[in-house]
Structures are given as C-alpha cells and as structure tokens.
Design a protein around this motif. Structure first.
Motif, PDB file in Angstrom:
ATOM      1  N   ARG A   7       1.014  -1.209   0.096  1.00 30.88           N
ATOM      2  CA  ARG A   7       0.034   0.076  -0.016  1.00 30.88           C
ATOM      3  C   ARG A   7       0.840   1.262   0.011  1.00 30.88           C
ATOM      4  O   ARG A   7       2.114   1.030   0.315  1.00 30.88           O
ATOM      5  CB  ARG A   7      -0.870   0.066   1.241  1.00 30.88           C
ATOM      6  CG  ARG A   7      -1.714  -1.157   1.511  1.00 30.88           C
ATOM      7  CD  ARG A   7      -2.668  -0.965   2.636  1.00 30.88           C
ATOM      8  NE  ARG A   7      -1.946  -1.113   4.070  1.00 30.88           N
ATOM      9  CZ  ARG A   7      -1.786  -0.153   4.693  1.00 30.88           C
ATOM     10  NH1 ARG A   7      -2.316   0.991   4.569  1.00 30.88           N
ATOM     11  NH2 ARG A   7      -1.053  -0.360   5.864  1.00 30.88           N
ATOM     12  N   LYS A   8       0.391   2.348  -0.457  1.00 31.29           N
ATOM     13  CA  LYS A   8       1.207   3.603  -0.462  1.00 31.29           C
ATOM     14  C   LYS A   8       0.633   4.390   0.806  1.00 31.29           C
ATOM     15  O   LYS A   8      -0.444   4.463   1.078  1.00 31.29           O
ATOM     16  CB  LYS A   8       0.666   4.282  -1.776  1.00 31.29           C
ATOM     17  CG  LYS A   8       1.571   5.660  -1.675  1.00 31.29           C
ATOM     18  CD  LYS A   8       1.492   6.327  -3.286  1.00 31.29           C
ATOM     19  CE  LYS A   8       2.134   7.532  -3.299  1.00 31.29           C
ATOM     20  NZ  LYS A   8       3.460   7.239  -3.201  1.00 31.29           N
ATOM     21  N   VAL A   9       1.580   4.718   1.601  1.00 38.23           N
ATOM     22  CA  VAL A   9       1.366   5.737   2.900  1.00 38.23           C
ATOM     23  C   VAL A   9       2.410   6.998   2.641  1.00 38.23           C
ATOM     24  O   VAL A   9       3.597   6.672   2.799  1.00 38.23           O
ATOM     25  CB  VAL A   9       1.428   4.915   4.016  1.00 38.23           C
ATOM     26  CG1 VAL A   9       1.513   6.043   5.279  1.00 38.23           C
ATOM     27  CG2 VAL A   9       0.414   3.693   4.235  1.00 38.23           C
ATOM     28  N   GLY A  10       1.845   8.005   2.547  1.00 41.85           N
ATOM     29  CA  GLY A  10       2.554   9.133   1.971  1.00 41.85           C
ATOM     30  C   GLY A  10       3.649   9.004   0.757  1.00 41.85           C
ATOM     31  O   GLY A  10       2.993   8.802  -0.093  1.00 41.85           O
ATOM     32  N   ASN A  11       4.847   9.133   0.992  1.00 43.43           N
ATOM     33  CA  ASN A  11       5.783   8.709   0.066  1.00 43.43           C
ATOM     34  C   ASN A  11       6.181   7.499  -0.050  1.00 43.43           C
ATOM     35  O   ASN A  11       7.112   7.203  -0.543  1.00 43.43           O
ATOM     36  CB  ASN A  11       6.723   9.816  -0.231  1.00 43.43           C
ATOM     37  CG  ASN A  11       6.481  11.145  -0.582  1.00 43.43           C
ATOM     38  OD1 ASN A  11       5.557  11.501  -1.233  1.00 43.43           O
ATOM     39  ND2 ASN A  11       6.999  12.310  -0.083  1.00 43.43           N
ATOM     40  N   SER A  12       5.838   6.685   0.705  1.00 49.04           N
ATOM     41  CA  SER A  12       6.376   5.335   0.944  1.00 49.04           C
ATOM     42  C   SER A  12       5.560   4.224   0.523  1.00 49.04           C
ATOM     43  O   SER A  12       4.158   4.416   0.537  1.00 49.04           O
ATOM     44  CB  SER A  12       6.665   5.277   2.402  1.00 49.04           C
ATOM     45  OG  SER A  12       7.720   6.087   2.904  1.00 49.04           O
TER      46      SER A  12
END
Length: 74
Positions: A7-12
């Motif tokens: 999953r994408k969380v912020g830029n990570s």
C-alpha cells in the motif's frame, strides 16, 4: 506462504505484517526488523541483526578453539 498487499502511505510503499507474521518473527510493534537481499534476489525479513549473529558465531569458534586458555584466565 502468507500473502500481503503493498500500500502507499505518504511517499512510501508499505506492507502490513499480520499478527501471525509477527509471531513467526518473534517481533512486536515498535521492534526493528532487518531486510537482507539473498543471492537469488529474494528478500529475507529478520527480527535480529544478521551481523550480530555472525559476530557471535565467530566468537563462539574462537572460544571453542581457546577453551583451555580462557579457563586459565578465568
């Protein structure tokens, strides 16, 4: 084999570790995990620093080889 999603969380990009995965790693929330790339391109997730394990193994070899000397010093 356990399947998980990226999953994408912020830029990570992150993966979620289930309770079962944490149990298998003997880890808990807040612990540091180590990721090591294998020769075959795979990634290994470990709860313990592999460099520490290597150092302990080397120390054990030295202690075995010098058992009499170490006993005399003790």
């Amino acid at each position: 084999m356990i399947e998980t999603k990226i999953r994408k969380v912020g830029n990570s990009a992150v993966i979620t570790l289930t309770t079962e995965m944490l149990t298998m790693l003997d880890a808990k929330e807040g612990d540091t995990l180590f990721v090591v790339r294998g020769d075959d391109g795979s990634l290994r997730v470990m709860a313990h620093d592999p460099s520490v394990a290597e150092a302990l193994a080397a120390a054990e070899i030295v202690m075995d080889e010098n058992r009499d000397l170490l006993q005399a010093l003790a």
